[in-house]
Design a protein around this motif. Structure first.
Motif, PDB file in Angstrom:
ATOM      1  N   ARG A 255     -17.160   3.361   3.193  1.00  0.00           N
ATOM      2  CA  ARG A 255     -15.157   3.656   3.321  1.00  0.00           C
ATOM      3  C   ARG A 255     -14.612   2.936   4.215  1.00  0.00           C
ATOM      4  NH1 ARG A 255     -15.527   8.912   2.065  1.00  0.00           N
ATOM      5  NH2 ARG A 255     -14.086   9.031   3.501  1.00  0.00           N
ATOM      6  N   ARG A 256     -14.509   1.475   3.554  1.00  0.00           N
ATOM      7  CA  ARG A 256     -13.010   1.087   4.163  1.00  0.00           C
ATOM      8  C   ARG A 256     -12.396  -0.136   3.707  1.00  0.00           C
ATOM      9  NH1 ARG A 256     -17.917  -2.554   8.217  1.00  0.00           N
ATOM     10  NH2 ARG A 256     -19.243  -1.541   8.931  1.00  0.00           N
ATOM     11  N   VAL A 257     -11.827  -0.335   4.369  1.00  0.00           N
ATOM     12  CA  VAL A 257     -10.305  -0.954   3.415  1.00  0.00           C
ATOM     13  C   VAL A 257     -10.169  -2.386   3.906  1.00  0.00           C
ATOM     14  CG1 VAL A 257      -8.176  -0.691   2.452  1.00  0.00           C
ATOM     15  CG2 VAL A 257      -9.166   1.440   2.761  1.00  0.00           C
ATOM     16  N   TYR A 258      -9.932  -3.370   2.924  1.00  0.00           N
ATOM     17  CA  TYR A 258      -9.555  -4.630   3.365  1.00  0.00           C
ATOM     18  C   TYR A 258      -8.196  -4.245   2.748  1.00  0.00           C
ATOM     19  CZ  TYR A 258      -8.666  -9.706   3.164  1.00  0.00           C
ATOM     20  OH  TYR A 258      -7.841 -11.055   4.075  1.00  0.00           O
ATOM     21  N   VAL A 259      -7.693  -5.097   3.915  1.00  0.00           N
ATOM     22  CA  VAL A 259      -5.698  -5.294   4.222  1.00  0.00           C
ATOM     23  C   VAL A 259      -5.516  -6.370   4.227  1.00  0.00           C
ATOM     24  CG1 VAL A 259      -3.356  -4.620   4.539  1.00  0.00           C
ATOM     25  CG2 VAL A 259      -5.052  -2.855   4.761  1.00  0.00           C
ATOM     26  N   SER A 260      -4.945  -7.132   2.968  1.00  0.00           N
ATOM     27  CA  SER A 260      -4.766  -8.689   2.937  1.00  0.00           C
ATOM     28  C   SER A 260      -3.976  -9.264   3.936  1.00  0.00           C
ATOM     29  CB  SER A 260      -4.070  -8.719   1.825  1.00  0.00           C
ATOM     30  OG  SER A 260      -2.805  -8.432   1.445  1.00  0.00           O
ATOM     31  N   ARG A 261      -2.830  -8.444   4.858  1.00  0.00           N
ATOM     32  CA  ARG A 261      -1.711  -9.020   5.760  1.00  0.00           C
ATOM     33  C   ARG A 261      -2.486  -8.088   7.117  1.00  0.00           C
ATOM     34  NH1 ARG A 261       3.507  -9.968   3.639  1.00  0.00           N
ATOM     35  NH2 ARG A 261       3.605 -10.906   1.702  1.00  0.00           N
ATOM     36  N   MET A 262      -3.448  -7.517   7.730  1.00  0.00           N
ATOM     37  CA  MET A 262      -3.665  -6.832   8.665  1.00  0.00           C
ATOM     38  C   MET A 262      -5.445  -6.630   8.766  1.00  0.00           C
ATOM     39  SD  MET A 262      -1.260  -3.434   8.704  1.00  0.00           S
ATOM     40  CE  MET A 262      -1.875  -1.982   7.361  1.00  0.00           C
ATOM     41  N   GLY A 263      -5.884  -6.586   8.262  1.00  0.00           N
ATOM     42  CA  GLY A 263      -7.264  -6.878   8.604  1.00  0.00           C
ATOM     43  C   GLY A 263      -8.254  -5.926   8.114  1.00  0.00           C
ATOM     44  N   MET A 264      -9.474  -5.281   8.830  1.00  0.00           N
ATOM     45  CA  MET A 264      -9.871  -3.903   7.603  1.00  0.00           C
ATOM     46  C   MET A 264     -10.027  -3.148   8.750  1.00  0.00           C
ATOM     47  SD  MET A 264     -12.663  -3.708   6.440  1.00  0.00           S
ATOM     48  CE  MET A 264     -13.469  -5.348   5.638  1.00  0.00           C
ATOM     49  N   TYR A 265      -9.193  -1.795   7.675  1.00  0.00           N
ATOM     50  CA  TYR A 265      -9.832  -0.249   8.664  1.00  0.00           C
ATOM     51  C   TYR A 265     -10.975   0.316   8.059  1.00  0.00           C
ATOM     52  CZ  TYR A 265      -4.781  -1.642   9.786  1.00  0.00           C
ATOM     53  OH  TYR A 265      -4.037  -2.042  10.455  1.00  0.00           O
ATOM     54  N   GLU A 266     -10.693   1.485   9.157  1.00  0.00           N
ATOM     55  CA  GLU A 266     -12.157   2.921   8.124  1.00  0.00           C
ATOM     56  C   GLU A 266     -11.120   2.942   7.466  1.00  0.00           C
ATOM     57  OE1 GLU A 266     -14.935   2.895   8.392  1.00  0.00           O
ATOM     58  OE2 GLU A 266     -15.201   1.001   9.802  1.00  0.00           O
ATOM     59  N   PHE A 267     -11.949   4.276   6.617  1.00  0.00           N
ATOM     60  CA  PHE A 267     -10.722   5.203   5.372  1.00  0.00           C
ATOM     61  C   PHE A 267      -9.870   6.847   6.723  1.00  0.00           C
ATOM     62  CE2 PHE A 267     -12.807   5.769   1.659  1.00  0.00           C
ATOM     63  CZ  PHE A 267     -12.693   4.261   0.838  1.00  0.00           C
ATOM     64  N   SER A 268     -10.592   6.542   7.680  1.00  0.00           N
ATOM     65  CA  SER A 268     -10.161   7.370   8.991  1.00  0.00           C
ATOM     66  C   SER A 268      -8.470   6.876   9.617  1.00  0.00           C
ATOM     67  CB  SER A 268     -11.094   7.752   9.334  1.00  0.00           C
ATOM     68  OG  SER A 268     -11.667   7.114  10.358  1.00  0.00           O
ATOM     69  N   ASP A 269      -8.894   5.348   9.389  1.00  0.00           N
ATOM     70  CA  ASP A 269      -7.818   4.609   9.993  1.00  0.00           C
ATOM     71  C   ASP A 269      -6.758   3.872   9.643  1.00  0.00           C
ATOM     72  OD1 ASP A 269      -9.221   5.076  12.974  1.00  0.00           O
ATOM     73  OD2 ASP A 269     -10.382   3.957  12.316  1.00  0.00           O
ATOM     74  N   TYR A 270      -6.628   4.369   8.366  1.00  0.00           N
ATOM     75  CA  TYR A 270      -5.789   3.601   7.332  1.00  0.00           C
ATOM     76  C   TYR A 270      -4.796   3.807   6.896  1.00  0.00           C
ATOM     77  CZ  TYR A 270      -4.240   1.949   3.041  1.00  0.00           C
ATOM     78  OH  TYR A 270      -3.457   0.635   2.456  1.00  0.00           O
ATOM     79  N   PRO A 271      -3.655   3.912   6.902  1.00  0.00           N
ATOM     80  CA  PRO A 271      -2.499   4.279   7.658  1.00  0.00           C
ATOM     81  C   PRO A 271      -2.049   5.242   6.556  1.00  0.00           C
ATOM     82  CG  PRO A 271      -1.656   1.617   7.305  1.00  0.00           C
ATOM     83  CD  PRO A 271      -3.479   2.263   7.798  1.00  0.00           C
ATOM     84  N   GLY A 272      -2.078   4.191   5.283  1.00  0.00           N
ATOM     85  CA  GLY A 272      -2.053   5.127   4.486  1.00  0.00           C
ATOM     86  C   GLY A 272      -2.817   6.286   3.575  1.00  0.00           C
ATOM     87  N   ARG A 273      -2.356   7.270   4.003  1.00  0.00           N
ATOM     88  CA  ARG A 273      -3.562   8.473   4.206  1.00  0.00           C
ATOM     89  C   ARG A 273      -3.262   9.006   2.936  1.00  0.00           C
ATOM     90  NH1 ARG A 273      -7.232   8.028   6.899  1.00  0.00           N
ATOM     91  NH2 ARG A 273      -7.067  10.284   6.251  1.00  0.00           N
ATOM     92  N   ASP A 274      -1.854   8.902   1.817  1.00  0.00           N
ATOM     93  CA  ASP A 274      -1.804   9.562   0.900  1.00  0.00           C
ATOM     94  C   ASP A 274      -2.833   8.828  -0.554  1.00  0.00           C
ATOM     95  OD1 ASP A 274      -0.223   7.102   1.151  1.00  0.00           O
ATOM     96  OD2 ASP A 274       1.160   7.675  -0.288  1.00  0.00           O
ATOM     97  N   LEU A 275      -3.290   7.504   0.054  1.00  0.00           N
ATOM     98  CA  LEU A 275      -4.317   7.100  -1.172  1.00  0.00           C
ATOM     99  C   LEU A 275      -5.238   7.275  -0.741  1.00  0.00           C
ATOM    100  CD1 LEU A 275      -2.242   2.730  -0.745  1.00  0.00           C
ATOM    101  CD2 LEU A 275      -2.071   4.648  -3.127  1.00  0.00           C
TER     102      LEU A 275
END
Length: 748
Positions: A127-147
Motif C-alpha cells: 500500500r505504497r505509491v512511488y512518484v517519479s518526481r516526489m518519492g515514496m508515499y503511503e496510500f494514506s499520504d498520497y495527494p491524489g485521493r481520487d486515484l
C-alpha cells in the motif's frame, strides 16, 4: 451598302426619354446586378471553402499529433510494466530501498522522453505509491485521493484514461493543475493485479503541442473522449456532444468551423475568424468595383441599342397608322390612338362575323356529318356544344318538284321545315340544323341514349311529319338515323339516316334506322364482294356472287314474300355500302328497283332486277372518289417510309387524318388487302432483299423490319413466300450453305 451614321441629337434625346429605354435599362440592371452578386457570392463561397479545407487540414494534423502523444503514453506504460525492476517490486510485500532505487533508475529514461507531469507506480501489497518526481508515499499520504479511491474499488481490470482530473502536489502554489491520466493495471498478463502504473500528461503540455500547429488568429478546441482538454477560447464550454457545441459556439461568435476526428477519441475543431476571410477578399474589391461599373455602362449601352431597334418599327407603324412621331417619350400615347382606330375596325369585323355565325354553324354541322371523325365536346366560339355521348341525325327531304326550274319556294319552304323541326325535336337534347343539298335539311341531335329513345324519336318524327304536311301542304320525308351508344361520331348516325331514305315515299314519310336495323342473315363478306364488283366493274363476278347469295341463303321459291324482302335487303345493303364509301348513286333507279322487287314473281325475276340495277351502277361509272384514293396513297407512302418502325393502324390513320375503320375499308377496296396485311406484305418484300446479304441474320432482319419478335417475322415470311427465311437463303445463296449466319429459329 448602307453607311453607319450617328443618331441625331433629337432622336438621341427621344430614345433616352422613352419608356422602352427606361424599362430596358431597369430590367438589364436588375438582371446584371443579380448575376454579379451571384458570382460574388460564389467566389466568396469558394474562398470560404478553401479556407475551411485548410482548417480541416490543421485539425487533422492536431488530431494526429495528439493521437500520437496519447499512443506514446500507452506504449510507454506497457514498456514500464515490462521492466524487471517494476515486475519485481509489484510482487513484494515489503520492498527495500534498493528496489526503489532500481525502479527510479529505470523510469528516468521514460520521464525524459515526453514532458510528463509524473509517472506513478501503485503497490497494492505494501500500500505504497512511488512518484517519479516526489518519492515514496503511503496510500494514506498520497495527494491524489481520487486515484486511491478508484484503485481500492478494484473496478479497473485493464487500462483506463482519466481526462480532466486535477493533479495535486504538496508544497507548490501552482497546483492543482488539470491533467490526463493513463492508468494501467499490473501485471498486464494476469487477472489478479498487484499494482498500477499512472502516467500524468498535463494540459499545459498539450497546449504547447497545439500552439506549434495553430495559425495566427485561428482558434482551436480539443477534446478527448468527449472531455475538452484544450481551448483557445476561454468562454467555451461543452455540455453535450463536442462537435455540436463547437459548431454552435462558432455560429454564435462569428467563426467558420472545421472539425476533424469525428467517431474517434481525439476530436478537434478549428475556428476560422470571418475577419480572415474579409482580409483575403480586400485585394479584389477595387477590381470588383471596376467590373460592376463596367456592367452598368454596358447595360446602359445595351438598353439604348435595344430601345432604338424597337422604336424604329414602332415609328414606322405609327406613321403607317397616320400619326407623326413628334414628342419624345410619347410613343405609347401615339400607339394608343393608332390602335384605337384599329380596335374600331376589329369591332366592325366581329359584328360582321356575328351576322355570319349561322353560316359558320351550318358549315360545321355539314363538316361533322361528312367526315368519319370523333367530335370534340364543344365549339364554344360558335355557340355549339355536345355534352352527351350519342348522336342522331334526321334528314328532312322536300318533294322533287320543288327543284323544278322557276320554283322560288324551295328556300322559304326549307326555312319553315327548319323552324318547325327545331321546336319539335328540342326535348331530345341539343339540336343543330344545316341546309343540305337541293331540297334536304339536316338535323344533328346530341342526346342521352336511354332505353326508350328510339320510340320517342319515332313518335316525334311522326308528329313532325303531320305538322309539316299541314304547314306547307306537301309531304316531307323524314329519314332518321341513330348512332351507336357512346360513339361520338355523327357520321355513323348520318349513314343510318341515308340508309332509311330509299324506303320512304309520300305514303310512308317517316323512317328510322339504328345499329342492327335491316339486318341481313348473310356473311358480310358477300355484300362487300358485291360492292367490290360494282367498283371493279366486273359483271361476270357480280353475277356469280349474286347466284351464290340466292343459292345458299334465300328461302324456298314457294315463299314469295320472304324472297322479295330478301332481295330488297340485298339491294339496300349494296346501296348502303356505296353510301359509306361516298360513292354517288342516284335515288330514282334505286326506288324503281325496289318497286319492281315488290311485285317480282320468282327468284329469277328478283335476280334479274338486282343484276339490272348493279349493271346500271357499273355503266354509270361508280368508283371510289379521288379523295378516297388519296387517303389510300398517303397511307401506302407512310407505310413505305416507316415500315421499319413499330407502327400500328391507328398511327397510320392519324397521319392520314381519317378514322382507322373508314381507312381500313377504303384500303381493302382499293388494294384487296387490309392495312395490316399490306404492312406485313411490304415488310416481307423488303426482308427478301435484306436476307440476300451474306452478313445478315434473321434476328437482325426482323428487328430492322419493325418486328419485336423474330417468330412473327418467320410466320409472316412463310405465309407470303411459302418458305422460311433460312430456306429462302439456301435457295438464293447456295454458296453460303450452312455457313450463313442465322441466329433466329425457323419455327412458328
Amino acid at each position: 451598302m448602307k453607311r453607319f451614321s450617328l443618331p441625331h441629337k433629337n432622336e438621341f434625346r427621344r430614345i433616352l426619354s422613352s419608356r422602352h429605354f427606361r424599362s430596358a435599362l431597369c430590367l438589364s440592371l436588375i438582371i446584371c446586378t443579380l448575376l454579379y452578386f451571384l458570382i460574388v457570392a460564389f467566389v466568396v463561397r469558394q474562398l470560404s471553402g478553401t479556407m475551411t479545407d485548410k482548417a480541416v487540414g490543421t485539425a487533422n494534423t492536431v488530431c494526429a499529433d495528439m493521437q500520437g502523444t496519447l499512443s506514446a503514453i500507452q506504449s510507454n506504460a506497457v514498456s514500464i510494466s515490462s521492466l524487471k525492476s517494476v515486475k519485481e517490486i509489484v510482487n513484494l510485500d515489503r520492498p527495500s530501498l534498493d528496489d526503489y532505487v532500481d525502479v527510479s533508475s529505470d523510469l528516468s529514461a521514460f520521464s525524459s522522453t515526453i514532458d510528463y507531469e509524473s509517472v506513478d507506480i501503485f503497490l497494492l501489497k505494501p500500500r505504497r505509491v512511488y512518484v517519479s518526481r516526489m518519492g515514496m508515499y503511503e496510500f494514506s499520504d498520497y495527494p491524489g485521493r481520487d486515484l486511491i479511491a478508484l484503485i481500492e474499488e478494484n473496478s479497473i481490470m485493464g487500462a483506463k484514461w482519466l481526462v480532466g482530473r486535477n493533479y495535486v502536489r504538496y508544497y507548490s502554489e501552482q497546483y492543482p493543475i488539470p491533467v490526463a491520466t493513463y492508468l494501467l493495471r499490473l501485471p498486464i498478463d494476469s487477472s489478479n493485479g498487484t499494482g498500477f502504473i499512472a502516467i500524468h500528461l498535463s494540459f499545459e503540455t498539450v497546449s504547447r503541442l497545439i500552439e506549434a500547429r495553430r495559425q495566427p488568429g485561428y482558434g482551436i478546441l480539443l477534446s478527448y473522449q468527449g472531455v475538452p482538454i484544450y481551448s483557445t477560447q476561454k468562454d467555451f464550454q461543452s455540455t453535450g456532444t463536442f462537435f455540436d457545441d463547437a459548431n454552435a459556439y462558432a455560429s454564435s461568435h462569428g467563426f467558420l468551423s472545421a472539425c476533424s476526428g469525428e467517431g474517434t477519441d481525439v476530436q478537434c475543431a478549428v475556428l476560422v475568424p470571418r475577419s480572415v476571410l474579409w482580409d483575403s477578399l480586400m485585394p479584389f474589391v477595387p477590381a470588383a468595383v471596376i467590373v460592376y461599373l463596367t456592367i452598368l455602362v454596358l447595360s446602359a449601352v445595351g438598353a439604348y441599342i435595344y430601345s432604338a431597334s424597337l422604336l424604329r418599327p414602332v415609328d414606322q407603324l405609327v406613321r403607317k397608322a397616320g400619326s407623326l412621331v413628334i414628342d419624345p417619350g410619347n410613343e405609347y400615347d401615339q400607339l394608343n390612338s393608332a390602335f384605337d382606330r384599329l380596335s374600331d375596325e376589329v369591332s366592325r369585323i366581329q359584328r360582321q362575323m356575328q351576322r355570319d355565325l349561322p353560316l359558320v354553324r351550318d358549315q360545321i354541322i355539314l363538316t361533322l356529318l361528312g367526315n368519319y371523325t370523333e367530335v370534340p365536346e364543344d365549339y364554344s366560339e360558335q355557340g355549339i356544344s355536345f355534352p352527351f355521348d350519342s348522336f342522331a341525325v334526321i334528314s328532312a327531304s322536300l318533294p322533287e318538284r320543288v327543284n323544278e326550274p322557276g320554283n322560288t319556294l324551295r328556300e322559304p319552304l326549307k326555312m319553315i321545315v327548319r323552324r318547325h323541326s327545331l321546336e319539335k325535336l328540342a326535348p331530345l337534347g341539343r339540336v343543330y340544323s344545316a341546309f343540305g343539298e337541293s331540297q334536304n335539311v339536316l338535323f344533328l341531335i346530341n342526346m342521352d341514349y336511354t332505353p326508350g329513345i328510339k320510340k320517342e324519336l319515332q313518335r316525334l318524327c311522326g308528329e313532325l311529319s303531320r305538322e309539316l304536311r299541314e304547314a306547307i301542304a306537301m309531304p316531307v320525308l323524314l329519314s332518321a338515323g341513330i348512332g351507336p351508344k357512346g360513339v361520338r361520331v355523327p357520321y355513323q348516325a348520318y349513314l343510318q339516316a341515308r340508309r332509311a331514305m330509299p324506303f320512304l315515299d309520300e305514303e310512308e314519310t317517316v323512317g328510322l334506322s339504328g345499329p342492327g336495323e335491316y339486318a341481313l342473315p348473310v356473311d358480310p363478306s358477300l355484300i362487300r364482294g358485291l360492292a367490290q364488283c360494282v367498283l371493279d366493274r366486273d359483271a361476270p363476278a357480280l353475277r356469280e356472287r349474286l347466284s351464290q347469295c340466292f343459292d345458299a341463303l334465300t328461302p324456298g321459291p314457294e315463299d314469295a314474300v320472304q324472297l322479295r324482302r330478301f332481295s330488297q335487303l340485298i339491294l339496300y345493303h349494296v346501296q348502303a355500302r356505296l353510301f359509306e364509301l361516298d360513292i354517288p348513286s342516284q335515288t330514282a333507279p334505286f326506288t324503281a328497283a325496289m318497286k319492281k322487287l315488290d311485285s317480282a314473281p320468282s327468284c329469277d325475276a328478283c335476280l334479274s332486277i338486282l343484276l339490272g340495277w348493279c349493271s346500271a351502277q357499273i355503266d354509270a361509272g361508280s368508283a371510289l372518289p379521288e379523295k378516297s384514293y388519296q387517303y389510300v396513297r398517303e397511307a401506302i407512302a407512310f407505310i413505305e417510309r416507316h415500315y421499319g418502325e413499330n407502327i400500328s393502324v391507328p398511327q397510320i390513320a392519324q397521319q392520314v387524318a381519317v378514322n382507322p375503320v373508314y381507312l381500313n375499308k377504303l384500303f381493302k377496296l382499293a388494294t384487296g388487302k387490309t392495312i395490316s396485311e399490306y404492312l406485313n406484305y411490304y415488310r416481307i418484300e423488303m426482308g427478301k432483299e435484306l436476307l440476300l446479304r451474306e452478313d445478315a441474320t434473321v434476328n437482325a432482319v426482323a428487328s430492322g423490319l419493325g418486328y419485336n419478335d423474330v417468330r412473327s417475322f418467320i410466320r409472316f415470311f412463310k405465309k407470303f413466300t411459302g418458305l422460311t427465311p433460312k430456306d429462302f437463303r439456301r435457295q438464293n445463296l447456295p454458296e453460303t450453305g450452312s455457313n450463313s449466319t442465322d441466329d433466329g429459329k425457323d419455327s412458328d
